[in-house]
Write an enzyme that holds these catalytic residues in place. Sequence first.
Site, PDB file in Angstrom:
ATOM      1  N   TYR A 257      -8.169   9.392   3.643  1.00 51.15           N
ATOM      2  CA  TYR A 257      -6.958   8.674   3.051  1.00 51.15           C
ATOM      3  C   TYR A 257      -6.636   7.374   4.203  1.00 51.15           C
ATOM      4  O   TYR A 257      -6.617   6.324   3.932  1.00 51.15           O
ATOM      5  CB  TYR A 257      -5.754   9.596   3.009  1.00 51.15           C
TER       6      TYR A 257
ATOM      7  N   PHE B 160       0.688  -1.054   0.100  1.00 54.10           N
ATOM      8  CA  PHE B 160      -0.001  -0.062   0.271  1.00 54.10           C
ATOM      9  C   PHE B 160       0.849   1.209   0.170  1.00 54.10           C
ATOM     10  O   PHE B 160       1.024   1.855   0.966  1.00 54.10           O
ATOM     11  CB  PHE B 160      -0.809   0.004   1.068  1.00 54.10           C
ATOM     12  N   PRO B 161       1.635   1.482  -1.131  1.00 58.61           N
ATOM     13  CA  PRO B 161       2.308   2.844  -1.079  1.00 58.61           C
ATOM     14  C   PRO B 161       1.375   3.923  -0.949  1.00 58.61           C
ATOM     15  O   PRO B 161       0.489   3.953  -1.698  1.00 58.61           O
ATOM     16  CB  PRO B 161       3.296   2.749  -2.471  1.00 58.61           C
ATOM     17  N   HIS B 162       1.779   4.996  -0.280  1.00 57.01           N
ATOM     18  CA  HIS B 162       0.840   5.916   0.087  1.00 57.01           C
ATOM     19  C   HIS B 162       1.513   7.214   0.836  1.00 57.01           C
ATOM     20  O   HIS B 162       2.816   7.017   1.183  1.00 57.01           O
ATOM     21  CB  HIS B 162      -0.214   5.430   1.288  1.00 57.01           C
ATOM     22  N   GLY B 163       0.791   8.139   0.688  1.00 58.23           N
ATOM     23  CA  GLY B 163       1.147   9.514   1.269  1.00 58.23           C
ATOM     24  C   GLY B 163       0.537  10.701   0.867  1.00 58.23           C
ATOM     25  O   GLY B 163      -0.367  10.607   0.066  1.00 58.23           O
TER      26      GLY B 163
END
Lengths: 112, 153
Positions: B117, B68-71
């Site tokens: 998010y 889950f790459p996120h930011g």
Amino acid sequence: MHPQLQLLVALQDMDQMIRETEESREQLEDLGFRHEGLEALKNAREELSGKIDPSLASWYKRLTARWGHAVVPVVSNLCTGCFASIPSSFVSKTNVDKVQKCESCGRLLYWP
Amino acid sequence: MDIVEVLKHTSPALFLPDLQATDKAAALAEMVEGLVSGTSIHNPDTILQMLQSREHLGSTAVGPGIAFPHGRTLAVQRLTILIARSHAGVDFDSEDGQPTHLFFVLVAPPQDSGHQYIKSLAALIDRLQDAGLRAQLGEAADYDAFCAALKGA
């Protein structure tokens, strides 16, 4: 985009990541995420900060202390920090000349 | 937040069913390219730098075969989710050392109302605990079939 603005945007994204990690660490770790690289990220932040023109870095620091965010997007020709109108003449300058500041609040302007 | 709400932040243009990259750096670059071509987002370098920084903090490959790459980044104005699938698998520094086959990339603006998010991340992680569902997602023929499986339809 002006190269210095690119660095400022990256710096602000990094600052937000560090802040959010510190504030929501428990919640994020409950989801399974680990943050063993936090100190390394802080070091990378310092390294990035060192590449920014000292007067801009100082302005960034001052604005962040005052408003929380120093760089804000311009949406529909408005500064989304203070909602002042941004002259359309600014748009053509953004990619080449210099980092633009809102004439009303002084925040650094970014066209997403 | 339920999965139907989460899926409102993605679209068929943000579905990469056959990722070609096999290492982490190339996979992130390919997914950011997908984000830019599937939306009106203009600044891939900023997004890539943010996602790379996030991975330095700790790998986002936290599920079995899932990452889950996120930011948050100034480069986007609303929560945007890209879904990618790799048949070969990507070395994404997962905790169990196994290759990653499914990716949910969440990029959000600096401020989003109601922390959509984090809630979306939580909903996806919760839903993807189901091993049977993960197998279905690996085989889904297209975006519609993928979403239908995710919704449990």
